[in-house]
Design a protein around this motif. Sequence first.
Motif, short mmCIF file in Angstrom:
data_model
loop_
_atom_site.label_atom_id
_atom_site.label_comp_id
_atom_site.label_asym_id
_atom_site.label_seq_id
_atom_site.Cartn_x
_atom_site.Cartn_y
_atom_site.Cartn_z
N VAL A 1 -4.13 1.61 4.98
CA VAL A 1 -3.65 1.03 6.58
C VAL A 1 -3.09 -0.17 5.50
O VAL A 1 -3.47 -0.89 5.10
CB VAL A 1 -5.04 1.16 7.67
CG1 VAL A 1 -5.92 0.43 6.37
CG2 VAL A 1 -5.41 0.32 8.83
N GLU A 2 -2.36 -1.24 7.57
CA GLU A 2 -1.65 -2.22 7.20
C GLU A 2 -1.98 -2.83 8.65
O GLU A 2 -1.61 -2.45 9.45
CB GLU A 2 -0.56 -2.22 5.95
CG GLU A 2 0.23 -0.89 6.65
CD GLU A 2 1.98 -1.11 5.58
OE1 GLU A 2 1.98 -1.92 4.87
OE2 GLU A 2 1.83 -0.23 5.77
N SER A 3 -1.45 -4.14 8.16
CA SER A 3 -1.18 -5.34 9.20
C SER A 3 -1.06 -5.94 8.93
O SER A 3 -1.31 -7.69 8.15
CB SER A 3 -2.41 -5.18 9.78
OG SER A 3 -2.52 -5.70 11.26
N GLU B 1 -2.59 -7.99 16.81
CA GLU B 1 -3.23 -6.74 16.90
C GLU B 1 -4.53 -6.95 16.09
O GLU B 1 -5.07 -7.17 15.64
CB GLU B 1 -2.25 -5.63 16.26
CG GLU B 1 -3.24 -4.04 16.76
CD GLU B 1 -2.02 -3.29 15.37
OE1 GLU B 1 -1.91 -2.22 15.99
OE2 GLU B 1 -1.01 -3.55 14.87
N VAL C 1 -5.73 -0.91 14.23
CA VAL C 1 -5.15 -0.69 13.20
C VAL C 1 -5.77 0.32 12.68
O VAL C 1 -5.03 1.04 12.15
CB VAL C 1 -4.44 -2.21 12.15
CG1 VAL C 1 -4.17 -1.52 10.97
CG2 VAL C 1 -4.11 -2.94 12.97
N SER D 1 -4.32 4.66 12.34
CA SER D 1 -4.31 5.21 10.59
C SER D 1 -4.84 6.87 10.51
O SER D 1 -5.83 6.60 11.16
CB SER D 1 -4.43 4.60 10.05
OG SER D 1 -5.07 4.93 8.20
N ASP E 1 -3.60 -5.33 3.74
CA ASP E 1 -3.83 -3.50 3.89
C ASP E 1 -5.42 -3.20 3.41
O ASP E 1 -5.76 -3.69 2.23
CB ASP E 1 -2.53 -3.39 3.76
CG ASP E 1 -2.20 -4.05 2.35
OD1 ASP E 1 -3.30 -4.09 1.04
OD2 ASP E 1 -1.23 -3.43 1.52
#
Length: 124
Positions: free
Chosen positions: A13-15, A20, A25, A29, A117
């Motif tokens: 997972v990453e942002s 957001e 997020v 995923s 992340d």
Amino acid sequence: MISADDPDLVVVVESCDDAEAASAVLERSSGWRPEEPAVLRHHLSLPSDAINTARALLAQDGWELRPAEGPGADDRPDLAGFVAVRVQKLDALHCSQESSRMASLAQRHGGRAVGWDALQPAPN
């Protein structure tokens, strides 16, 4: 227990969008396994004179500040890329709290938080 240095870790997972919600997020995923620990990494850009202070502050809560691999995320020559790394169970509340904390820490020291992340071992 996993290690931040485990070579079998993959980004699940990453942002890079601080607008957001962490819950959104994590929800999108497909690889994140909420019942397993993850390596949470916050990507920061910091000036060189703030690195030791940031490292000491983060270490109080079990974070390790490491130089980022590859080029920094900023085009400002006075900032260098770093990642704050910690192994933990990952949930939306803690991601949000830590993102806010990292943004505050970076801003107070003349830098910025770039995103976050999380990594977990690749599924077998």
